[in-house]
Write a protein that holds these residues in place. Structure first.
Motif, PDB file in Angstrom:
ATOM      1  N   ASN A  68      29.480  41.076  36.283  1.00 49.28           N
ATOM      2  CA  ASN A  68      29.599  40.847  34.842  1.00 49.28           C
ATOM      3  C   ASN A  68      30.735  41.719  34.308  1.00 49.28           C
ATOM      4  OD1 ASN A  68      28.445  43.515  34.082  1.00 49.28           O
ATOM      5  ND2 ASN A  68      26.624  42.663  35.061  1.00 49.28           N
ATOM      6  N   PRO A  69      31.199  41.480  33.088  1.00 48.22           N
ATOM      7  CA  PRO A  69      32.347  42.244  32.561  1.00 48.22           C
ATOM      8  C   PRO A  69      32.127  43.748  32.550  1.00 48.22           C
ATOM      9  CG  PRO A  69      31.913  40.342  31.173  1.00 48.22           C
ATOM     10  CD  PRO A  69      30.787  40.415  32.151  1.00 48.22           C
ATOM     11  N   ALA A  70      30.893  44.192  32.234  1.00 49.57           N
ATOM     12  CA  ALA A  70      30.625  45.633  32.182  1.00 49.57           C
ATOM     13  C   ALA A  70      30.862  46.285  33.541  1.00 49.57           C
ATOM     14  CB  ALA A  70      29.186  45.882  31.732  1.00 49.57           C
ATOM     15  N   GLU A  71      30.433  45.615  34.605  1.00 48.09           N
ATOM     16  CA  GLU A  71      30.621  46.154  35.956  1.00 48.09           C
ATOM     17  C   GLU A  71      32.093  46.180  36.339  1.00 48.09           C
ATOM     18  OE1 GLU A  71      26.313  44.632  37.700  1.00 48.09           O
ATOM     19  OE2 GLU A  71      28.139  43.527  38.191  1.00 48.09           O
ATOM     20  N   LEU A  72      32.805  45.092  36.058  1.00 47.36           N
ATOM     21  CA  LEU A  72      34.225  45.036  36.403  1.00 47.36           C
ATOM     22  C   LEU A  72      34.989  46.156  35.710  1.00 47.36           C
ATOM     23  CD1 LEU A  72      34.908  41.174  36.262  1.00 47.36           C
ATOM     24  CD2 LEU A  72      34.551  42.579  38.286  1.00 47.36           C
ATOM     25  N   GLU A  73      34.727  46.345  34.418  1.00 49.37           N
ATOM     26  CA  GLU A  73      35.403  47.409  33.669  1.00 49.37           C
ATOM     27  C   GLU A  73      35.044  48.787  34.234  1.00 49.37           C
ATOM     28  OE1 GLU A  73      34.664  47.014  29.505  1.00 49.37           O
ATOM     29  OE2 GLU A  73      35.619  45.052  29.376  1.00 49.37           O
ATOM     30  N   GLU A 117      38.942  36.886  33.582  1.00 47.81           N
ATOM     31  CA  GLU A 117      39.134  38.310  33.843  1.00 47.81           C
ATOM     32  C   GLU A 117      40.402  38.880  33.206  1.00 47.81           C
ATOM     33  OE1 GLU A 117      36.316  36.615  35.882  1.00 47.81           O
ATOM     34  OE2 GLU A 117      38.259  36.167  36.766  1.00 47.81           O
ATOM     35  N   ARG A 118      41.325  38.014  32.825  1.00 44.37           N
ATOM     36  CA  ARG A 118      42.598  38.490  32.266  1.00 44.37           C
ATOM     37  C   ARG A 118      42.406  39.433  31.060  1.00 44.37           C
ATOM     38  NH1 ARG A 118      47.644  35.886  32.458  1.00 44.37           N
ATOM     39  NH2 ARG A 118      46.617  33.949  33.087  1.00 44.37           N
ATOM     40  N   PRO A 119      41.588  39.039  30.050  1.00 43.10           N
ATOM     41  CA  PRO A 119      41.426  39.931  28.892  1.00 43.10           C
ATOM     42  C   PRO A 119      40.816  41.287  29.247  1.00 43.10           C
ATOM     43  CG  PRO A 119      40.563  37.724  28.410  1.00 43.10           C
ATOM     44  CD  PRO A 119      40.824  37.785  29.871  1.00 43.10           C
ATOM     45  N   LEU A 120      39.927  41.310  30.259  1.00 44.88           N
ATOM     46  CA  LEU A 120      39.320  42.572  30.669  1.00 44.88           C
ATOM     47  C   LEU A 120      40.382  43.539  31.171  1.00 44.88           C
ATOM     48  CD1 LEU A 120      36.218  41.332  32.717  1.00 44.88           C
ATOM     49  CD2 LEU A 120      36.275  42.031  30.337  1.00 44.88           C
ATOM     50  N   TYR A 145      43.738  43.503  30.627  1.00 44.78           N
ATOM     51  CA  TYR A 145      44.691  43.925  29.595  1.00 44.78           C
ATOM     52  C   TYR A 145      44.062  44.902  28.606  1.00 44.78           C
ATOM     53  CZ  TYR A 145      47.934  40.334  31.255  1.00 44.78           C
ATOM     54  OH  TYR A 145      48.797  39.586  32.022  1.00 44.78           O
ATOM     55  N   LYS A 146      42.777  44.708  28.318  1.00 47.59           N
ATOM     56  CA  LYS A 146      42.075  45.609  27.395  1.00 47.59           C
ATOM     57  C   LYS A 146      42.044  47.029  27.951  1.00 47.59           C
ATOM     58  CE  LYS A 146      37.554  45.407  26.946  1.00 47.59           C
ATOM     59  NZ  LYS A 146      36.195  44.920  26.593  1.00 47.59           N
ATOM     60  N   LEU A 147      41.966  47.142  29.286  1.00 48.22           N
ATOM     61  CA  LEU A 147      41.902  48.453  29.931  1.00 48.22           C
ATOM     62  C   LEU A 147      43.286  49.012  30.265  1.00 48.22           C
ATOM     63  CD1 LEU A 147      38.977  47.757  32.433  1.00 48.22           C
ATOM     64  CD2 LEU A 147      38.842  48.943  30.252  1.00 48.22           C
ATOM     65  N   GLY A 148      44.349  48.253  29.959  1.00 49.05           N
ATOM     66  CA  GLY A 148      45.693  48.697  30.310  1.00 49.05           C
ATOM     67  C   GLY A 148      45.986  48.566  31.783  1.00 49.05           C
ATOM     68  N   VAL A 149      45.344  47.568  32.414  1.00 51.66           N
ATOM     69  CA  VAL A 149      45.527  47.313  33.857  1.00 51.66           C
ATOM     70  C   VAL A 149      46.318  46.020  34.037  1.00 51.66           C
ATOM     71  CG1 VAL A 149      44.298  46.776  36.013  1.00 51.66           C
ATOM     72  CG2 VAL A 149      43.398  48.533  34.473  1.00 51.66           C
ATOM     73  N   ALA A 150      47.251  46.002  34.963  1.00 52.94           N
ATOM     74  CA  ALA A 150      48.045  44.793  35.232  1.00 52.94           C
ATOM     75  C   ALA A 150      47.132  43.678  35.765  1.00 52.94           C
ATOM     76  CB  ALA A 150      49.141  45.109  36.238  1.00 52.94           C
ATOM     77  N   PHE A 151      47.605  42.427  35.668  1.00 51.18           N
ATOM     78  CA  PHE A 151      46.766  41.285  36.059  1.00 51.18           C
ATOM     79  C   PHE A 151      47.592  40.243  36.794  1.00 51.18           C
ATOM     80  CE2 PHE A 151      44.989  37.058  35.281  1.00 51.18           C
ATOM     81  CZ  PHE A 151      43.699  37.237  35.750  1.00 51.18           C
ATOM     82  N   CYS A 152      46.970  39.619  37.813  1.00 50.46           N
ATOM     83  CA  CYS A 152      47.586  38.495  38.534  1.00 50.46           C
ATOM     84  C   CYS A 152      46.592  37.338  38.568  1.00 50.46           C
ATOM     85  CB  CYS A 152      47.951  38.914  39.954  1.00 50.46           C
ATOM     86  SG  CYS A 152      48.497  37.533  41.008  1.00 50.46           S
ATOM     87  N   ASP A 153      47.000  36.182  38.080  1.00 50.91           N
ATOM     88  CA  ASP A 153      46.149  34.988  38.057  1.00 50.91           C
ATOM     89  C   ASP A 153      46.185  34.311  39.416  1.00 50.91           C
ATOM     90  OD1 ASP A 153      44.804  32.661  37.594  1.00 50.91           O
ATOM     91  OD2 ASP A 153      46.013  31.996  35.898  1.00 50.91           O
ATOM     92  N   HIS A 154      45.039  34.294  40.096  1.00 53.08           N
ATOM     93  CA  HIS A 154      44.955  33.623  41.398  1.00 53.08           C
ATOM     94  C   HIS A 154      43.949  32.472  41.321  1.00 53.08           C
ATOM     95  CE1 HIS A 154      45.458  33.185  45.684  1.00 53.08           C
ATOM     96  NE2 HIS A 154      46.125  34.318  45.789  1.00 53.08           N
ATOM     97  N   ASN A 155      43.836  31.899  40.128  1.00 50.52           N
ATOM     98  CA  ASN A 155      42.839  30.853  39.912  1.00 50.52           C
ATOM     99  C   ASN A 155      43.528  29.508  39.722  1.00 50.52           C
ATOM    100  OD1 ASN A 155      40.341  29.664  39.494  1.00 50.52           O
ATOM    101  ND2 ASN A 155      39.653  31.198  38.049  1.00 50.52           N
ATOM    102  N   HIS A 156      42.823  28.555  39.102  1.00 47.44           N
ATOM    103  CA  HIS A 156      43.309  27.183  39.009  1.00 47.44           C
ATOM    104  C   HIS A 156      44.350  26.946  37.919  1.00 47.44           C
ATOM    105  CE1 HIS A 156      39.123  26.325  40.793  1.00 47.44           C
ATOM    106  NE2 HIS A 156      40.021  26.325  41.751  1.00 47.44           N
TER     107      HIS A 156
END
Length: 463
Positions: A394-399, A416-419, A421-432
Motif C-alpha cells: 500500500n502507499p504507506a508501506e512504499l513511502e 506510484e508516480r505521485p508517491l 515525486y511527493k518524496l523527492g524521489v526520481a521515477f521511471c514508468d515501467h508500466n503500460h
C-alpha cells in the motif's frame, strides 16, 4: 500573519499522531507480506492472497486485469457491461501499438444506471450487441461483466450464446466483476476467454513456429522481439495479445512452443494450452541484456536446430557489441545509486534487479502486485541482504521503506508516480502507459538512459 490558536495546533498534532498509529497498525497487520531479505530468514513470504481490508492496496481490480490482457487484440470489439466509468479503462492509458486494425482503440459500454440496476441490464446488452453488429460487422465481441452485473445477476453467458446464434459471430463473456478478487483473477478470466476463442480441440496440424505470450506491444516491443526471432529463423504463429488478430489467436493451437514474457498474466494460459494441446512452454524475459541473451538461447535450444543456435549466438554477439559502449557510459554515471521496484509481476521484478545490478545500482526495495511464491524465492536469492521484499503493498508501506532505505529512484506504474515525486524521489514508468521500448538490447539502453535522465536531473538539487 498571526499564529494559529494553540487549540487548533494541538488538534492537528493529535490527528497526525492518530494517522501514524493507524499506519503502524496497518503495517503490523501485513507483517507476513513484508520481510527484510536475509540468509537466516528462511520463512515463506505470504503472497497471491486477497488484499488486507482497508490497506488501500496498489493492486487493480478483476476487470482491469482482464482488460489489460484482451484490449490489445487489434480487431476485437469490447463491450463493458456496467456503468460508464468502467469503460474509461481503455486503450488511451496503454502504449499498445498496432500494425493493422485499430478497432481496439474504441470502447463500448451499456452505461447501466439506477433503473437498470433495479430491472436488470440484459435488454441493454442485447441492444448494444445488435447495434455494434449492424454498424461495424465485427468478427469477435468480448463482453465484460463488471461489479454491478455481479450484484444484479445478469445472465451474460445466456445473452452471449443467443447473440452468437443470432449473428453467427463469436460473442465471448469475460467474467470480471471487480469485487470477485484481484488483478490476477482478471488475468485468469481473460485467459479463459482466449481459450474460448481458440476452442478446446487439439489440432492435428502443427506449424514450425512459436506463440509469444504476455507481450502487449507497448511502444512496439513485439516488433523488436519478432525481428530477433526472424533473424535466428524462428517464426511467431500468434502474438498473445500485443498487435494480434482474432484469426491468428485461433491459429495458436497449431504452434510448436509457447514462450511466456509476462508470467503473471499468461502462465495460466500456457498451462491450459499444455493440458489441452500438449504444447510445452518456456518462461522467458527480454528485459535487460542478461535475460535477453538467456531467453534467445533457451528458444534456440528448444528447437534443437544447430543452425538456429549459431544464428542466435551471432545475433547476441552483434547486438551486445552495439550497445556495450553506451551502457558503459551510463554505468559510470549511475554507480552507487539505490533503486526501489514496485511492479505488477514477479518476472519483471527479477529482470529489473538484474538490470540495476548491471548498471551498478543497488536494489533496496522490491515488491509486486501479483507475484507468486516461486517468484519471491528467486527475488530473495538474487537480492542483497537487507533488501525489503513486499507483496501487494500500500502507499504507506512504499513511502516508509523508500525513505528508510534512501532510494534514489522508484520503478513502477502510474499509481506510484505521485508517491515518488511527493518524496523527492526520481521515477521511471515501467508500466503500460510508457511510449518507448524497454525490451531487448536497444531497450536496455533506453532504460539506462531514462534512469540517468531522471536520477541525475538538476531538479533534485532544489527539492
Amino acid at each position: 500573519m498571526e499564529s494559529l490558536p494553540k487549540e487548533i495546533v494541538n488538534e492537528c498534532l493529535e490527528t497526525v499522531e492518530n494517522i501514524e498509529e493507524r499506519v503502524q497498525d496497518l503495517i503490523k497487520e501485513r507483517e507476513a507480506f513484508v520481510c527484510y531479505n536475509s540468509k537466516n530468514n528462511k520463512g515463506t513470504l505470504r503472497c497471491d492472497e486477497e488484499s488486507v481490508s482497508g490497506s488501500v492496496s496498489q493492486r487493480a481490480c478483476v476487470y482491469c486485469g482482464a482488460r489489460v490482457v484482451l484490449n490489445p487484440i487489434t480487431d476485437a470489439y469490447h463491450i463493458v457491461h456496467g456503468p460508464i466509468g468502467c469503460a474509461s479503462y481503455t486503450w488511451d492509458i496503454r502504449g499498445s501499438l498496432s500494425s493493422g486494425e485499430e478497432v481496439y482503440r474504441n470502447s463500448f459500454s451499456t452505461d447501466l444506471r439506477e433503473t437498470d440496476v433495479i430491472f436488470g441490464g440484459e435488454k441493454k446488452l442485447i441492444a448494444a450487441i445488435d447495434e455494434i453488429v449492424e454498424k461495424y460487422k465485427p468478427k469477435v465481441i468480448f463482453i465484460y461483466s463488471t461489479c454491478i452485473v455481479g450484484v444484479i445477476g445478469d445472465d451474460t453467458d445466456a445473452v452471449c450464446k443467443m447473440a452468437e446464434k443470432k449473428h453467427n459471430i463469436r460473442v465471448i463473456p469475460v467474467k470480471s466483476p471487480g469485487f470477485a478478487g484481484h488483478k490476477s483473477m482478471g488475468y485468469k478470466a481473460a485467459c479463459n476467454a482466449i481459450i474460448n476463442l481458440m476452442g478446446e480441440e487439439k489440432s492435428n496440424q502443427k506449424l514450425n513456429g512459436i506463440n509469444y505470450l504476455g507481450d502487449f506491444n507497448l511502444a512496439g516491443e513485439v516488433w523488436i522481439i519478432n525481428n530477433y526471432l526472424k533473424r535466428i529463423g524462428v517464426d511467431i504463429i500468434a502474438k498473445i495479445t500485443g498487435d494480434s488478430t482474432c484469426r491468428e489467436i485461433m491459429e495458436a493451437p497449431k504452434a510448436k512452443l509457447n514462450i511466456v514474457q509476462c508470467a503473471g498474466s499468461m502462465a495460466y494460459l500456457a498451462k491450459r494450452m499444455e493440458e489441452l494441446y500438449g504444447m510445452p512452454f518456456l518462461k522467458i524475459s527480454f528485459f535487460g541484456v542478461e535475460d535477453t541473451k538467456i531467453s534467445l538461447m533457451q528458444i534456440a535450444d528448444a528447437f534443437g536446430d544447430e543452425t538456429i543456435k549459431e544464428r542466435a549466438k551471432e545475433l547476441i554477439y552483434k547486438e551486445e557489441e552495439k550497445v556495450e559502449k553506451e551502457l558503459n557510459y551510463y554505468r559510470g554515471r549511475l554507480k552507487g545509486k539505490k533503486a526501489a521496484i514496485y511492479v505488477g509481476g514477479g518476472f519483471k521484478a527479477i529482470s529489473l534487479i538484474k538490470q540495476f545490478k548491471d548498471l551498478g545500482i543497488k536494489t533496496v526495495m522490491v515488491g509486486t502486485q501479483t507475484g507468486k511464491a516461486e517468484d519471491y524465492d528467486i527475488i530473495r536469492s538474487i537480492a542483497e541482504e537487507g533488501t525489503v521484499v513486499l507483496d501487494d503493498a500500500n502507499p504507506a508501506e512504499l513511502e516508509k521503506f523508500m525513505l528508510e532505505k534512501g532510494a534514489d529512484i522508484l520503478v513502477g506504474g502510474v499509481k506510484e508516480r505521485p508517491l515518488a515525486y511527493k518524496l523527492g524521489v526520481a521515477f521511471c514508468d515501467h508500466n503500460h502507459e510508457r511510449k518507448h521500448a524497454l525490451c531487448g538490447f536497444e531497450g536496455a539502453v533506453n532504460f539506462a538512459k531514462e534512469i540517468d535522465l531522471t536520477v541525475n536531473s538538476p531538479v533534485w538539487k532544489y527539492v
